[in-house]
Every structure is written in structure tokens, then in C-alpha cells.
Design a protein around this motif. Sequence first.
Motif, short mmCIF file in Angstrom:
data_model
loop_
_atom_site.label_atom_id
_atom_site.label_comp_id
_atom_site.label_asym_id
_atom_site.label_seq_id
_atom_site.Cartn_x
_atom_site.Cartn_y
_atom_site.Cartn_z
N ALA A 163 10.70 38.21 43.08
CA ALA A 163 11.67 37.57 43.97
C ALA A 163 11.83 38.36 45.26
N PHE A 164 11.80 39.69 45.16
CA PHE A 164 11.98 40.51 46.37
C PHE A 164 10.86 40.31 47.37
N LYS A 165 9.64 40.05 46.88
CA LYS A 165 8.55 39.76 47.80
C LYS A 165 8.85 38.50 48.60
N ILE A 166 9.45 37.53 47.94
CA ILE A 166 9.79 36.28 48.60
C ILE A 166 10.99 36.47 49.54
N MET A 167 11.93 37.35 49.14
CA MET A 167 13.17 37.53 49.89
C MET A 167 13.02 38.43 51.12
N THR A 168 11.95 39.23 51.16
CA THR A 168 11.84 40.26 52.20
C THR A 168 12.07 39.75 53.62
N ALA A 210 9.85 46.48 63.09
CA ALA A 210 8.52 47.05 62.84
C ALA A 210 8.51 47.85 61.55
N LEU A 211 9.57 48.63 61.30
CA LEU A 211 9.67 49.42 60.08
C LEU A 211 9.74 48.51 58.85
N SER A 212 10.54 47.46 58.97
CA SER A 212 10.69 46.53 57.85
C SER A 212 9.38 45.83 57.54
N ASN A 213 8.66 45.43 58.56
CA ASN A 213 7.36 44.78 58.35
C ASN A 213 6.35 45.73 57.71
N TRP A 214 6.41 47.00 58.12
CA TRP A 214 5.50 48.00 57.51
C TRP A 214 5.82 48.17 56.03
N VAL A 215 7.11 48.24 55.72
CA VAL A 215 7.52 48.35 54.32
C VAL A 215 7.07 47.13 53.54
N ASP A 216 7.23 45.97 54.18
CA ASP A 216 6.83 44.71 53.52
C ASP A 216 5.33 44.73 53.20
N ARG A 217 4.51 45.18 54.15
CA ARG A 217 3.06 45.22 53.93
C ARG A 217 2.68 46.28 52.91
N LYS A 218 3.45 47.37 52.92
CA LYS A 218 3.12 48.50 52.03
C LYS A 218 3.39 48.18 50.57
N PHE A 219 4.53 47.53 50.34
CA PHE A 219 4.94 47.34 48.95
C PHE A 219 4.73 45.91 48.45
#
Length: 778
Positions: free
Chosen positions: A703-708, A767-776
Motif C-alpha cells: 500500500a505504501f508504494k501506491i500511497m507514496t 527531489a528527496l521524496s522522489n529519490w526515496v520513492d525510487r530507492k525503496f
Amino acid sequence: MDAVRSVVAAWRRNCSPLVLGVAFALIMMLSFATVGGASNAYATPGSDQHAAEAPAAQAEGDKIPEVEGKTYTIATDTTWAPFEFEKDGQLRGIDIDLIKAVAKDQGFNVEIDVLGFDGALSAVQSNQADAVMAGMSITEERKASFDFSNPYFDSGIQMAVAKGDTSIKSFEDLKGKTVSAKTGTEGFAFAEDLGKEYGFKVTGFQDAADAYNDVTSGNSVATFDDYPILAYAIKTGSAGLEVVGEKEAASSYGMGVAKGKNEDLVKAFNQGLKNLIDSGKYQKVLDEYLGENAPDAKTVGNGQAALGNEQLDPGKPGELPNNPNFKTDTPVTNGKFTIATDTTFAPFVFKQDGEYVGIDLDLLKAIAANQGFEVELKPIGFDGALNAVKSGQADGITAGMGITDERKQTFDYADPYFESAPVMAVKPDSDIETYADLKGQSVAAKTGTTGYDYAEELAKKHGFTVNGFGDSADMYNDVTNGNSAAAFEDEPVLKYGIKVGNLDLKIAGEPGESTEYGFATLKGKNPELIKMYNDGLKEAKESGAYQQIIDRYLKTEQEQAANGFFDVVVKAWPSLMHGLLLTMLATVLSIFFAMILGIVFGILKLSDNRILRGLASVYVNIFRGTPVIVQAFFFYFGVPAALGINLDALTAGVITLSLNAGAYITEVVRGGVQSVDPGQMEASRSLGMSWGSSMRKVVMPQAFKIMTPNLINQFIMTLKDTSLLSVLGFAELTYQGRIVIAENFKSFEIWITVAFIYFVVIWLLTALSNWVDRKFNK
């Protein structure tokens, strides 16, 4: 003597009326010539005339060499005893004796020209006389046309009635009646103001004697005049009056010269007055005319007169007044009080060089140091300050707050500390000159102020609309940008902004009715604080400390800072960075608690229990269905008022943003969980995992992947919503921008800088949030 009478009688019997008339005329001409000339000019101090009344002030103390040997024409009145009057064919009085003594002390000559008060003023303005010495009150209005010496007498206004009249005991007893006063005096102005409040009429007279006679003859029930005038008339038994009530404070008297003229004469008068006070000779003059009621000469003008050409140093904004007669080291034994204030009302309250300063705050600080109590300042904006006192978040308010009957229903006021009047300001090239020119247009005013009330009253009469603003700077910008035709603000606020070179406006039209400013507490609360404020204010005025504080903002030339774009930004940068740190602190704390609330209530929304689902729905509907600013006011003002629990701005702000963001995150969590294939839960349960374990280990990670993306968006919205906390006085980035603008009025430079800072921070956060999203979430 009998022989003289026989000669006169024989002459009258043997001379025709024509001869007698001619003889009488010749005698009168010779008499005037002997007294001092054909133009009411009286003898100079160098003559023997009236030597007893002019103290022989020898060459004592310092002198002003530029005036030595010169002759100055001094215009005066003749009907204002004990300051100037005729007795036994000679001109007498405090003013006359003083100017002659000063002239002798400083080595110049004077010719006294008796013209009456109005005539004396006109003579100086038309260069027919060098100065006016006629019990002339030093007022702001007169300072526009005259330069004044140091005060030589402190006046006060007194009411008097016919001797034996017991029907008038207070101002309330004057309702529906008529009173008298001498025109052009403070007594007349004071009576007119009282007449509006208590419903009586004022009749003006050219001479004080006529005003008094109007009372004794029964045409008027009372008269208003300066207390020394009344005291002298009653003392000599010539008035047939008696004083009623307490003396009201009034202006001091000074010698006046035309604006920009005779500067050396003013300096010489100040120095001579100091010398006469030091030698005790001025005290003798006061004692001669006022007897036991004579004031101490050394205290005249709050001690300014005894300083000669020197003046008490006004000091710098924020400093305690350096005044030997005003104590500022009293031990703090009377408690600590929280005082709410505005932040954008220069010169009364504003921020300069990182410190809150202004007339209100410097005066409060001085009074606290004098009376032995401590102050914790709560800068929150005018409307917020009012609410803070009402809700118990603050003990008092000082914010250029006008004393009105409406506010007296809610607040207790201390004695007034300033008097002002609203004025209209327009662009320099505007064609608007009167209020009638505003018909069909819009004007700007700061909400909650007397300027706003005045504008609304005028709008009904002249047909224009009023736009309200929370800050003075926004109001001014609305005019300079052309959205409003004019702005209405208290006169000293406008003049201060124009003087320091930050407002491209000009004052137009006539000022409105003056309003007094007062320190206030909630009605019935903190009477001891009101008393201490009153006692401290009285001491500040008597010692001259009050005038020092006023002068540092309204008299002393303010240093004009560089106004270039980068100069403004560089000076504001430390404040803006401090605001950014608080913005990030509030954002991080709010997001942390909002995530907890969102996950908890999001899961409750998915519960099979109807009560739990209903509870979560109520929470979401309330905080998504009401504005954030209303929620902030509720937690900061409403909760303390209802429960007696005081919350600071950061706590109330974090609670507000957490609950608000949590409501949105609740729906994000619900939607994210429901987007996961239901088979995932069924599969995990079939493997023997509990519902909680299945949710934690299987469903929520997906769900968190969808919510990011939605969570990132909510984080950004929360960061921007911190700007709304500025209304609570929370010193985040937007708030810092507002108070910087209140100091320099550079709205464009500051707001574009604030916008740039927000943009950079949000861009980095994204930018930080997008990096975290791509990383995890690969």
C-alpha cells in the motif's frame, strides 16, 4: 493735593469742551510716548522701568554670543495674568519678567509689542515681531509654524464656577448647559472636546476676563482655563469664581519664533532660562505671582528647562531611558506578566535589527523596570493580541490600541499614553485632495483600528468602499499598486513611514477626530497591573523619560538604510533563515504526528466495526471540512478560554497541522490499502498469519508504494500550511517576512525572496521524496 484739585477745577470751569478735549489728547500722547513709544512697545531691560519686576540677572553661566547687543521685538498679550497684564501703567507678569531677565542675562535687548494673543501670533508669522511670549502652549499643530524654546511653565486645565454655586460638581452636571472659555487656548479646545462627550455648549471670548464675567453674570455655568490664570484671578479676588474638580494635564508654555527663524534667540532663551533657574531667580518670579502654588522651577518641562540648550538623550530604540530622575533598577518583586502586541505598527510596535521595539514597547519596558515587574512579550498581530487577552493567553495588550466606548465593554484601560488622529494618504501624483474625491472608489485600512472605523464612517457619507487588511504594509501597497485610491491610518504611523523614506505616499485631507491610545487588560482582571502602569507612566512623564522615548521615534532623525534589492535582502536574511528553521521544525513535527493519526484512522476506516468506522469518518469530515486557520484559532484561543489550558503558538500550530494533515492521510491510507489486491490478505491469512501480521507484513508495504506520491504531496501541503500559523504569532518564514516588511515596507523584495526560499525548499523536498520513492519502491 487740595491745591492741585482747585487748579484743575478752575481750569475745567474756564475752558471750553474743545480745549479740554485737545488737552486730554495731548496728555495721552505724552503718556504713551513716556511708557515706550507709539506702537505699544514697552521699555527694554536696559531701562529703569519695572526694574523691581525683572530680576537683575547678572552675567552668570554661559551665554550665546550671537545675540549679544541685538534688539528683538517680542509680541505678547495683555489679558492673561499672571503671565502678562497691565498694573499701575506698567506691563507685568511671569512672561514679561522672565524675558527681560533672560535678555539681561544673555546681553540682548527686547522691545515688548502688545498685540493680543492672535495678533502676536500673526506678527511673528508676518515677520513683524521676532518672537511671541504670551503663555503660548507648545502643541504639535503649532510646531508646524513655530520653533519653540524649552518649556518654562507646565500648565493644566481647570474648571471654575461662580463662587457659592453648588449645582456644578462634575462634568456630568454640565449637560444641556453653556460654559465659557478664551478662544485659541487649550482650555477652549478641552471644553469643546468635553462638550461633545457630555452634551454642553462652549462660548468663546477674546479675553479671559470676559469669559469669567460670563459665569458670574449667569450666562455660563462654568469656565475652563489654564490653572495658573484661574488661580491668580481667584487669589486677587477679581474673578468671583471657585475651582471645581481636579486639574487636567495640559501642554507646557514656551517662547515661539517663526519656523526656521531666530534660532540664536531660541538658544539664548534656553541658556538664559537655565542660568536663572540655577541662580534661583526664576523661582523668585514664580513665587511672586503664584505664592504657595508656585511650582518648583527645576521641574518645569519635566526638567528640560534646567538643561538649557542640552536635551535629555533620547537613546536608541529598545533601550531604557537614561534619565537620573527615572528609576529603572527596581527589584522585580511584583510578578511577571504576558503582554500581547502587534508586530506591524511602526513607530509604536515593529521589529528592528532582530528586536521588537517602538514607542509602546519601549515605554512598557521602562515602566516595568520602574515599577518592579517583568514582561514576557507575545507578538501576535493586532486581532490576535485582542483574542489572546480575551482568552487568557495574555495579561495585557499594548499595540497602539485606541480607547473606545465599545472596547471599554471588554477591556479595562490604563491612563492614555498617546493621542493621535486618523489621516488619509494617497500617491504623490494623485488628484485626490478631499474625501469627496473618493466617491465611487475603494480605499484601504487596517482592520480593527480607528483608521478603519473612520474610513467606514466617511464611506457612508461620500460613497466609497473600504478594503480591510491585517497589516499596515499590505494596506499601503494596495494604494501604491493602484488597487485602492487612498489609505487611512493614524497620523504618526504614516508620518513615520514617510519620514524614514519607505513610503511613497503623501497625506491629504483633514485629520479625523483624535483618539487616545491606552494599555489594556481584560475587564475586571489584573487591576494591579493597571495601577503599576499608571504609576510608572506618571513618573515617566514627570521625569522626562516619556518624552525621551517619544523623541527617539518621532523627533530624532531615523537612519535611512540602503534600499537596493540586495541591501534589503541581505539585512532581512538572518530573520528569514530563523523563520525557515521554525517552519521546518513545525513541518517535521506535524508530519510525524499526522502519519500516526493517518495510519490509525485509515485502518479504523477499514474496520468491520461500525462505531470505529463512524469515529474515523467524523474525524476526517471535521478536519477536511473546516479551514486550517479556523482550526488554528480554535486550539490557540478557544481551548484556553474553555478549558483554561494555555498553549504556545508552536504547540497549537503542530496540533492543528497534525490533525488537519492526518485527516487527509487517513483517506490516503484507506485508498492505498483498498488498492492492494484483496487476494494478498486472503493468501497471508491462509498461511496462518493473523490479521495484524498480514496487514503489517504483506498489505501495508504494498500500500505504501501506491500511497507514496499522495504522501509526498501532503508533506508539501503541510509545509506550505505552516504559513497560516503566522496569525498565531508563530515566527515562521511568512511571519518573519511580514515583520521585516513592517520595518522597511519593501513588500516586493521581501515577498519574492520568501517565495524563492519556499520554492527551493519544496523543490529539494520533492527531489528527496522522489529519490526515496525510487530507492525503496523498485
